[in-house]
Scaffold this motif. Structure first.
Motif, PDB file in Angstrom:
ATOM      1  N   LYS A 234       0.985  -1.486   0.573  1.00 34.80           N
ATOM      2  CA  LYS A 234       0.027   0.154   0.204  1.00 34.80           C
ATOM      3  C   LYS A 234       0.702   1.162   0.425  1.00 34.80           C
ATOM      4  O   LYS A 234       0.534   1.997  -0.534  1.00 34.80           O
ATOM      5  CB  LYS A 234      -0.705   0.239   1.170  1.00 34.80           C
ATOM      6  CG  LYS A 234      -1.922  -1.125   1.331  1.00 34.80           C
ATOM      7  CD  LYS A 234      -3.042  -1.295   2.609  1.00 34.80           C
ATOM      8  CE  LYS A 234      -4.160  -1.797   2.455  1.00 34.80           C
ATOM      9  NZ  LYS A 234      -4.799  -1.774   3.982  1.00 34.80           N
ATOM     10  N   HIS A 235       1.708   1.357   0.916  1.00 31.82           N
ATOM     11  CA  HIS A 235       2.919   2.096   0.963  1.00 31.82           C
ATOM     12  C   HIS A 235       3.424   2.793  -0.890  1.00 31.82           C
ATOM     13  O   HIS A 235       3.247   3.821  -1.102  1.00 31.82           O
ATOM     14  CB  HIS A 235       3.767   2.302   2.124  1.00 31.82           C
ATOM     15  CG  HIS A 235       4.956   3.417   1.927  1.00 31.82           C
ATOM     16  ND1 HIS A 235       5.097   4.378   2.417  1.00 31.82           N
ATOM     17  CD2 HIS A 235       6.533   2.616   1.309  1.00 31.82           C
ATOM     18  CE1 HIS A 235       6.076   4.786   2.384  1.00 31.82           C
ATOM     19  NE2 HIS A 235       6.777   3.742   1.453  1.00 31.82           N
ATOM     20  N   LYS A 238       0.816   4.178  -3.480  1.00 35.18           N
ATOM     21  CA  LYS A 238       1.062   5.559  -2.763  1.00 35.18           C
ATOM     22  C   LYS A 238       1.851   6.313  -3.440  1.00 35.18           C
ATOM     23  O   LYS A 238       1.621   7.211  -4.151  1.00 35.18           O
ATOM     24  CB  LYS A 238       0.387   6.344  -1.313  1.00 35.18           C
ATOM     25  CG  LYS A 238      -0.383   5.382  -0.335  1.00 35.18           C
ATOM     26  CD  LYS A 238      -0.483   5.374   0.641  1.00 35.18           C
ATOM     27  CE  LYS A 238      -2.189   4.787   1.202  1.00 35.18           C
ATOM     28  NZ  LYS A 238      -1.586   5.299   2.890  1.00 35.18           N
ATOM     29  N   LEU A 239       3.292   5.750  -3.381  1.00 37.97           N
ATOM     30  CA  LEU A 239       4.906   6.513  -4.304  1.00 37.97           C
ATOM     31  C   LEU A 239       4.723   6.643  -5.494  1.00 37.97           C
ATOM     32  O   LEU A 239       4.284   7.908  -6.060  1.00 37.97           O
ATOM     33  CB  LEU A 239       6.077   5.650  -3.529  1.00 37.97           C
ATOM     34  CG  LEU A 239       6.334   5.704  -2.124  1.00 37.97           C
ATOM     35  CD1 LEU A 239       7.354   5.378  -1.961  1.00 37.97           C
ATOM     36  CD2 LEU A 239       6.282   7.701  -2.210  1.00 37.97           C
ATOM     37  N   ALA A 241       1.452   6.423  -7.434  1.00 37.31           N
ATOM     38  CA  ALA A 241       0.368   7.525  -7.983  1.00 37.31           C
ATOM     39  C   ALA A 241       1.204   8.253  -8.094  1.00 37.31           C
ATOM     40  O   ALA A 241       0.572   9.106  -8.862  1.00 37.31           O
ATOM     41  CB  ALA A 241      -0.314   7.300  -7.149  1.00 37.31           C
ATOM     42  N   ASP A 242       1.832   9.000  -7.558  1.00 34.10           N
ATOM     43  CA  ASP A 242       2.236  10.571  -7.736  1.00 34.10           C
ATOM     44  C   ASP A 242       3.135  10.914  -9.358  1.00 34.10           C
ATOM     45  O   ASP A 242       2.923  11.322 -10.038  1.00 34.10           O
ATOM     46  CB  ASP A 242       3.559  11.213  -6.527  1.00 34.10           C
ATOM     47  CG  ASP A 242       3.556  11.008  -5.728  1.00 34.10           C
ATOM     48  OD1 ASP A 242       2.334  11.817  -4.827  1.00 34.10           O
ATOM     49  OD2 ASP A 242       4.449  10.939  -4.466  1.00 34.10           O
TER      50      ASP A 242
END
Length: 476
Positions: A234-235, A238-239, A241-242
């Motif tokens: 999950k972490h 998120k990275l 996705a940027d």
């Protein structure tokens, strides 16, 4: 006997040694002794790897299917020749029995040979259009791939992470686990020795959060392939996705096994015990929660306890060993915590539940039964040599328990009822389902999960397509 090799990174075909870099001590889990010091990448190393990966993609995206297939087939032949050496190194690093490590080598051989054939099957299509127009759909390599592999399959995981991008025409930066670096380096070296251009695949190691943040912040990386825990996945998502980086996530599981009263209980036991204690239970698709119909519960539980006690625990290099140590000091600590919590809340400990010896990371094959729902182990993936066996009333309750958790990687069921088999195939929430079998993988079969167990697939045609993008071209 194979000697443990010196450790390094590989960037542009060069072996990058320690120097002034930070290092990580690689430990033999059977003895607790140091095997070697692994150099960890600094920012300059990662920037160089990214630069080379960009060059590698420019080269490899133009390669022909014949060129890509030749490299993969050549690497497969070299892995066969080096199988014993690769397997011994993996056993020294990770602890699993030598025989299991050798199977892992051959898994890579089969996968690379399958991917070699897949290089010729990356078809597009032409659409029906009026005369004078032409519209085609093309598959193209996505670009440089950042691939993060865990320690539990020190040869197989790097093989998956390297094989698919190379078959698709991508370059790849592999960040394999710091606990098992020599195994990953051995797989990559087979590819390089088989003729892979050195710019196409790099191997770096480092502090995981530093490496992931640095690579995923770069516009060079177009794809992330990660195998590991749901929390870390999950972490990383998120990275990623940027920069809108595409992702394949093979995350945690908590494998349910449904055993019905009409099952061949003896076969279910023989298969399940072997599956549970394979690699000391440190397998994402490990059978873990045994959901057993009441009428066969005691027979199944008692048989499982006998099977657990029959395991021969020892150094993986000893031919008599059927279960090696856990891979690192964190895992026995997790077993003590989870099993202790379950027993404190009323679970029955049939066998195990303790460490073995005073060196290395050995843990006894364990069986818990009648575990209450509020025990942490009923919710948290144990990733170790412990089976949870509980009685249930009927199919509906058993399916509900199987689907209760947010994980959905692998599920298993044992029943002779053909209609029930079809219902289970439709109703079990998992990316892979084994019915009357624990064999759920293969070079030609997609491997991946649903829900919190991730998305996307490795292996099979889907594994190569995960490293590609679609392009529609319309000509007037």
């Amino acid at each position: 006997m194979t000697a443990y090799p010196s450790l390094h990174m590989i960037i542009n075909g060069e072996k990058v040694a320690g120097g002034s870099r930070r290092t990580h001590t690689v430990v033999n889990p059977a003895t607790g002794e140091s095997l070697g010091e692994l150099p960890l990448a600094d920012a300059a190393d990662l920037d160089r790897a990214l630069e080379v990966a960009a060059e590698g993609f420019a080269i490899w995206r133009k390669s022909t299917p014949q060129e890509r297939a030749a490299v993969l087939q050549g690497a497969a032949r070299l892995m066969v020749e080096r199988a014993d050496d690769l397997a011994r190194i993996a056993t020294m690093e990770e602890g699993k029995p030598f025989a299991e490590a050798r199977i892992e080598v051959m898994m890579n051989v089969g996968l690379f040979n399958f991917y070699a054939g897949e290089c010729f099957r990356l078809y597009g299509r032409e659409l029906v259009r009026p005369e004078g127009m032409r519209s085609t759909v093309r598959w193209e390599p996505v670009g440089p791939v950042a691939a993060f592999a865990p320690w539990n399959f020190p040869l197989g995981n790097p093989g998956r992470k390297l094989g698919a991008p190379i078959a698709a025409g991508c370059s790849v930066i592999l960040k394999s686990a710091e606990e098992t670096p020599a195994s990953a380096l051995g797989v990559l070296q087979c590819l390089l020795d088989a003729g892979l251009p050195p710019q196409v695949a790099q191997a770096v190691f480092g502090v995981p959060d530093e490496v992931s943040r640095h690579l995923l912040a770069s516009p060079i990386i177009r794809k992330l392939s990660f195998t590991g825990s749901t929390v870390v996945g999950k972490h990383l998502a998120k990275l990623a996705a940027d920069n809108m980086i595409r992702t394949t996530m093979e995350l945690g599981g908590h494998g349910p096994v449904l055993v019905f009263s009409d099952a061949d209980v003896d076969k279910a036991l023989a298969t399940s015990v072997g599956g549970k204690y394979r690699n000391c239970g440190q397998v994402c698709v490990s059978p873990t929660r045994f959901i057993v119909e009441e009428s066969v519960f005691e027979r199944f539980r008692d048989g499982f306890i006998e099977g657990a006690k029959a395991q021969v625990v020892g150094n993986g290099l000893d031919p008599a060993t059927t279960m090696g140590p856990m891979a690192n000091a964190r895992r026995p600590e997790a077993m003590d915590r989870l099993i202790g919590d379950a027993v404190a809340k009323g679970a029955k400990l049939g066998t195990g539940g303790e460490r073995i010896g005073n060196q290395g990371f050995f843990y006894a094959p364990s069986v818990l039964s009648e575990v209450p729902l509020d025990a942490a182990i009923m919710h948290e993936e144990p990733f170790g040599p412990v089976a949870i066996i509980n009685p249930y009333k009927g199919e509906e309750a058993m399916i509900a328990e199987a689907n209760r958790l947010p994980y959905g990687l692998a599920a298993y069921a044992w029943t002779s009822d053909v209609q029930r088999q079809r219902r289970l195939a439709a109703q079990l929430e998992a990316g892979m389902v084994g019915i009357n079998s624990h064999m759920i993988g293969g070079a030609d079969a997609p491997f991946g999960g649903v829900k919190w167990s991730g998305h996307g697939s490795e292996d099979g045609p889907e594994g190569v397509k995960a490293c590609m993008v679609l392009k529609a071209v319309h000509e007037g």
